[in-house]
Design a protein around this motif. Structure first.
Motif, PDB file in Angstrom:
ATOM      1  N   LYS A 179       0.879  -1.170   0.000  1.00 33.05           N
ATOM      2  CA  LYS A 179       0.000   0.000   0.000  1.00 33.05           C
ATOM      3  C   LYS A 179       0.910   1.211   0.000  1.00 33.05           C
ATOM      4  CE  LYS A 179      -4.010  -1.560   2.600  1.00 33.05           C
ATOM      5  NZ  LYS A 179      -4.686  -1.329   3.889  1.00 33.05           N
ATOM      6  N   SER A 180       0.563   2.208  -0.775  1.00 33.00           N
ATOM      7  CA  SER A 180       1.459   3.357  -0.849  1.00 33.00           C
ATOM      8  C   SER A 180       1.372   4.158   0.445  1.00 33.00           C
ATOM      9  CB  SER A 180       1.117   4.223  -2.049  1.00 33.00           C
ATOM     10  OG  SER A 180      -0.156   4.772  -1.897  1.00 33.00           O
ATOM     11  N   LYS A 181       2.527   4.559   0.904  1.00 35.43           N
ATOM     12  CA  LYS A 181       2.579   5.336   2.134  1.00 35.43           C
ATOM     13  C   LYS A 181       2.626   6.808   1.785  1.00 35.43           C
ATOM     14  CE  LYS A 181       5.226   1.845   4.425  1.00 35.43           C
ATOM     15  NZ  LYS A 181       6.587   1.521   4.792  1.00 35.43           N
ATOM     16  N   LEU A 182       2.383   7.627   2.786  1.00 38.31           N
ATOM     17  CA  LEU A 182       2.487   9.059   2.562  1.00 38.31           C
ATOM     18  C   LEU A 182       3.957   9.427   2.392  1.00 38.31           C
ATOM     19  CD1 LEU A 182       0.027  10.459   5.242  1.00 38.31           C
ATOM     20  CD2 LEU A 182      -0.307  10.384   2.774  1.00 38.31           C
ATOM     21  N   SER A 183       4.225  10.375   1.512  1.00 37.76           N
ATOM     22  CA  SER A 183       5.595  10.852   1.343  1.00 37.76           C
ATOM     23  C   SER A 183       5.989  11.612   2.603  1.00 37.76           C
ATOM     24  CB  SER A 183       5.660  11.805   0.152  1.00 37.76           C
ATOM     25  OG  SER A 183       4.956  12.983   0.475  1.00 37.76           O
ATOM     26  N   SER A 184       7.296  11.803   2.784  1.00 39.60           N
ATOM     27  CA  SER A 184       7.698  12.499   4.007  1.00 39.60           C
ATOM     28  C   SER A 184       7.204  13.941   3.982  1.00 39.60           C
ATOM     29  CB  SER A 184       9.202  12.427   4.210  1.00 39.60           C
ATOM     30  OG  SER A 184       9.871  12.985   3.118  1.00 39.60           O
ATOM     31  N   ALA A 185       7.116  14.549   2.796  1.00 39.33           N
ATOM     32  CA  ALA A 185       6.585  15.917   2.714  1.00 39.33           C
ATOM     33  C   ALA A 185       5.124  15.942   3.160  1.00 39.33           C
ATOM     34  CB  ALA A 185       6.705  16.446   1.287  1.00 39.33           C
ATOM     35  N   SER A 186       4.345  14.944   2.709  1.00 41.97           N
ATOM     36  CA  SER A 186       2.934  14.899   3.091  1.00 41.97           C
ATOM     37  C   SER A 186       2.778  14.665   4.582  1.00 41.97           C
ATOM     38  CB  SER A 186       2.215  13.766   2.346  1.00 41.97           C
ATOM     39  OG  SER A 186       2.148  14.045   0.986  1.00 41.97           O
ATOM     40  N   LEU A 187       3.580  13.750   5.097  1.00 42.93           N
ATOM     41  CA  LEU A 187       3.481  13.407   6.513  1.00 42.93           C
ATOM     42  C   LEU A 187       3.825  14.624   7.376  1.00 42.93           C
ATOM     43  CD1 LEU A 187       2.843  10.909   8.197  1.00 42.93           C
ATOM     44  CD2 LEU A 187       5.275  10.417   8.291  1.00 42.93           C
ATOM     45  N   GLU A 188       4.880  15.329   6.963  1.00 44.54           N
ATOM     46  CA  GLU A 188       5.315  16.517   7.674  1.00 44.54           C
ATOM     47  C   GLU A 188       4.207  17.569   7.688  1.00 44.54           C
ATOM     48  OE1 GLU A 188       9.575  17.139   6.530  1.00 44.54           O
ATOM     49  OE2 GLU A 188       8.841  19.196   6.337  1.00 44.54           O
ATOM     50  N   SER A 238       1.242  16.477   9.846  1.00 40.21           N
ATOM     51  CA  SER A 238       1.466  16.625  11.291  1.00 40.21           C
ATOM     52  C   SER A 238       1.336  18.084  11.697  1.00 40.21           C
ATOM     53  CB  SER A 238       2.855  16.163  11.715  1.00 40.21           C
ATOM     54  OG  SER A 238       3.217  15.020  11.050  1.00 40.21           O
ATOM     55  N   TYR A 254       1.648  22.484  -3.088  1.00 41.15           N
ATOM     56  CA  TYR A 254       1.399  21.224  -3.789  1.00 41.15           C
ATOM     57  C   TYR A 254       1.027  20.115  -2.802  1.00 41.15           C
ATOM     58  CZ  TYR A 254       1.895  17.050  -6.531  1.00 41.15           C
ATOM     59  OH  TYR A 254       1.631  15.851  -7.137  1.00 41.15           O
ATOM     60  N   THR A 255       1.762  20.055  -1.697  1.00 37.55           N
ATOM     61  CA  THR A 255       1.495  19.017  -0.701  1.00 37.55           C
ATOM     62  C   THR A 255       0.085  19.146  -0.138  1.00 37.55           C
ATOM     63  OG1 THR A 255       3.766  19.429  -0.067  1.00 37.55           O
ATOM     64  CG2 THR A 255       2.587  17.796   1.188  1.00 37.55           C
ATOM     65  N   THR A 299      -2.408  17.722  -2.475  1.00 39.63           N
ATOM     66  CA  THR A 299      -2.421  16.260  -2.418  1.00 39.63           C
ATOM     67  C   THR A 299      -3.233  15.788  -1.210  1.00 39.63           C
ATOM     68  OG1 THR A 299      -0.151  16.436  -3.167  1.00 39.63           O
ATOM     69  CG2 THR A 299      -0.913  14.250  -2.568  1.00 39.63           C
ATOM     70  N   GLU A 359       6.804  21.159  -5.360  1.00 41.58           N
ATOM     71  CA  GLU A 359       7.031  19.746  -5.088  1.00 41.58           C
ATOM     72  C   GLU A 359       6.315  18.957  -6.166  1.00 41.58           C
ATOM     73  OE1 GLU A 359       5.507  19.006  -1.276  1.00 41.58           O
ATOM     74  OE2 GLU A 359       7.142  20.030  -0.254  1.00 41.58           O
ATOM     75  N   TYR A 417       9.597  13.296  -4.649  1.00 41.14           N
ATOM     76  CA  TYR A 417       9.798  12.705  -3.336  1.00 41.14           C
ATOM     77  C   TYR A 417       9.626  11.207  -3.276  1.00 41.14           C
ATOM     78  CZ  TYR A 417       4.968  14.448  -2.640  1.00 41.14           C
ATOM     79  OH  TYR A 417       3.666  14.786  -2.751  1.00 41.14           O
ATOM     80  N   ILE A 421       7.955  18.320  15.275  1.00 37.86           N
ATOM     81  CA  ILE A 421       7.105  17.815  14.201  1.00 37.86           C
ATOM     82  C   ILE A 421       7.703  16.536  13.612  1.00 37.86           C
ATOM     83  CG2 ILE A 421       6.316  18.300  11.823  1.00 37.86           C
ATOM     84  CD1 ILE A 421       4.674  19.777  13.861  1.00 37.86           C
ATOM     85  N   CYS A 467       6.171  12.879  13.484  1.00 38.21           N
ATOM     86  CA  CYS A 467       6.081  12.163  12.203  1.00 38.21           C
ATOM     87  C   CYS A 467       6.572  10.728  12.338  1.00 38.21           C
ATOM     88  CB  CYS A 467       6.918  12.857  11.134  1.00 38.21           C
ATOM     89  SG  CYS A 467       6.095  14.243  10.368  1.00 38.21           S
ATOM     90  N   GLU A 493       1.017   4.452  10.875  1.00 40.47           N
ATOM     91  CA  GLU A 493       0.616   4.265   9.480  1.00 40.47           C
ATOM     92  C   GLU A 493       0.940   2.841   9.049  1.00 40.47           C
ATOM     93  OE1 GLU A 493       3.103   6.191   6.564  1.00 40.47           O
ATOM     94  OE2 GLU A 493       1.396   6.550   5.227  1.00 40.47           O
ATOM     95  N   LEU A 509      -1.695   0.101   7.768  1.00 42.37           N
ATOM     96  CA  LEU A 509      -1.650  -0.377   6.386  1.00 42.37           C
ATOM     97  C   LEU A 509      -1.716  -1.894   6.304  1.00 42.37           C
ATOM     98  CD1 LEU A 509       0.850   2.043   4.611  1.00 42.37           C
ATOM     99  CD2 LEU A 509      -1.627   2.036   4.516  1.00 42.37           C
TER     100      LEU A 509
END
Lengths: 186, 243, 186
Positions: free
Chosen positions: A85-94, A97, A120-121, A124, B2, B7, B104, B108, B115, B119
């Motif tokens: 399953k695709s995980k959230l990118s670190s940018a998205s996760l950051e 949070s 952009y994030t 998404t 981005e 990423y 943060i 994370c 997560e 999953l």
């Protein structure tokens, strides 16, 4: 307790695609005393968990939902032919949070905290319905403000924002980092 | 900007300048509240030179941070009559930002574990067909099917030879509302049964045309489980008719 | 029989989007002898049926599928109605957005914009107190005019209607990607 109440609740949880909140169960079974409904739910949860079968009921996103048990993940993936399953990118996760801890928050506040343009994030995350626009801030330009959604909670298996990692948990992680890094010191 | 690829492909790169700064601070075992700006600036510029370690889509932001670091350094080098108080420390803003960002990042890492756990749990993506409400293999019927059913019904009604009650006016609009209200309450309506409930032929005809209108407006959907079986009418969940 | 085989099969039936045929179960569990898989399936079916719980597995459409037990239909239906009622349908959302941006507006103007008779959706919105009737238009037929309510503002976290997202803002959030995607097109 009315006979079968437990089974009725099981069938309701089963037909709900989203985590089913206790309130909705009570509303549907309004001809039963709330305390009875709650007791039946507890019994259901106990018997389901102790049965240790292929599927179980978890409490997540503020409600109850059927899921497969984690140990069957490899077979489910093999069956559905899904590698991962695709995980959230670190940018998205950051970004997520930051929204979670600082909500309500504007896009420019997020970008300032990350020191990175986050338009952009955030888009998404909006598309994934993990955040939502909930109004505007009373400040110059009246920027839109963002909050996390119910889906955000369910995604991380949280029931409310109170279950986000606490200051202590965060401090513990930061402390561990330090000890690891300081270890090689003479 | 981005981009999704940037990423996914480069997971190990520094997403932004704060990422890189935190890394350097940890690597050098520096106290985040008392950063030796000269040292960290040198290290930072060094990394910036090795482009492969930073997210190139964020280059401008990395460069901006470099400018900030140099600015802070120059401020600290200015000759002063009195030592700086804590509030005046030009590093203050950056330190606050780093401390918050560090928290943060820690949050994370906890969320990432959650997560991972979530999953491995699978919920259903779709509801299985529900008994009675189930829309198993339903086919959308054409107006022709509908009309055919209607005339068969009318013939039957005539055969029943019931008395036609006059004097009441049935408006199309009222009838449409009534059908919708019935569907709202019962969720599904059996076509034949509904017509049999009508008081007289006139009302039945008005009902029929109301139904046609509703289908045309895509507010309801008429379906038939198998050919020549009774037709069932449902409210369209998303009754929109886009051009 | 391999331990847990029964539970693995249960999890597969649960996540399957369609009734799951025996062949597909065997295919997924190809590292187990087909006879064992069949036996485990039989045991699963037996234990599920004899448990007399809220949900059960039935054979339908050439495969196995989880369903609620028929005797719980009345509750399931009641629940689905409650569930559906508490959500805005996309038709309602469409109508609501038209009222929000075009108010004051009449029903026939809404219907003209949506290309659909909207009397039903406007009724739903009135019931949910998201729109209200505020008078009549001085035009032939003196049709009723609709506006959004205070509750509408509260629901979407707005202080006033001026704060509704503008076209440019929405374009900015959603449009940026489009230009990127469309760029390579001839």
């Amino acid at each position: 307790m009315a006979p079968g109440l437990k089974d009725i609740i099981e069938s309701l949880i089963f037909v709900s695609l989203e985590p089913l909140p206790l309130e909705k169960i009570k509303e549907t079974l309004s001809d039963h005393p709330p305390a009875e409904v709650e007791q039946a739910l507890q019994e259901l949860l106990q018997s389901t968990v102790s049965a240790e079968r292929g599927i179980t009921i978890i409490q997540s996103g503020g409600g109850y939902v059927f899921t497969t048990r984690p140990e069957f993940d490899p077979w489910v993936r093999r069956f559905l032919k899904i590698d991962r399953k695709s995980k959230l990118s670190s940018a998205s996760l950051e970004t997520l949070s930051i929204v979670a801890y600082h909500q309500p928050i504007t896009l420019s506040e997020i970008s300032a905290l990350r020191n990175v343009d986050s338009s952009y994030t955030i888009k998404t995350l909006l598309e994934k319905k993990l955040v939502k626009i909930t109004g505007r801030k009373k400040s110059p330009g009246n920027p839109l403000i963002y909050r996390t959604t119910e889906r955000f909670l369910a995604y991380f298996g949280l029931n409310s924002l109170d279950e986000l990692p606490t200051e202590e948990e965060i401090a513990k992680i930061l402390g561990e980092d330090k000890t690891v890094e300081q270890a090689p010191k003479p | 900007m981005e981009t999704s690829e940037s990423y996914q492909v480069r997971l190990e790169v520094f997403e932004g300048p704060l990422d890189l700064l935190l890394f350097l601070i940890r690597k050098k075992r520096i106290d985040i509240h008392n950063i030796p700006i000269a040292v960290i600036t040198r290290e930072y510029l060094d990394y910036l030179g090795r482009e492969e370690q930073i997210n190139l889509d964020r280059e401008a932001e990395f460069v901006l941070m470099a400018a900030l670091l140099i600015h802070i350094k120059s401020q600290l080098l200015l000759p002063r009559e009195q030592p700086l108080t804590e509030g005046e420390d030009p590093r203050r803003f950056l330190v606050d930002q780093l401390v918050e960002f560090q928290k943060i990042k820690a949050a994370c890492s906890i969320l990432k574990e959650r997560e991972e756990e979530q999953l491995s749990l699978w919920t259903r993506e779709v509801l299985p067909p529900l008994p009675e409400l189930g829309e198993v293999d339903l086919v959308e019927v054409s107006l022709f099917d509908l009309a055919e059913t209607f005339f068969v019904l009318m013939k039957r009604k005539e055969a029943e030879n019931f008395r036609v009650v006059r004097g009441k006016n049935y408006s199309l609009e009222e009838k449409m509302k009534e059908i919708i209200a019935t569907l709202e309450k019962e969720s599904v309506l059996d076509f034949l049964e509904y017509f049999n409930r009508q008081e007289n032929l006139e009302e039945a005809i008005v009902s029929f045309f109301s139904l046609l209108e509703l289908i045309k407006a895509r507010l309801v959907m008429a379906v038939q489980e198998r050919l020549f079986q009774t037709i069932k009418v449902w409210l369209r969940r998303e009754s929109k008719a886009r051009q």
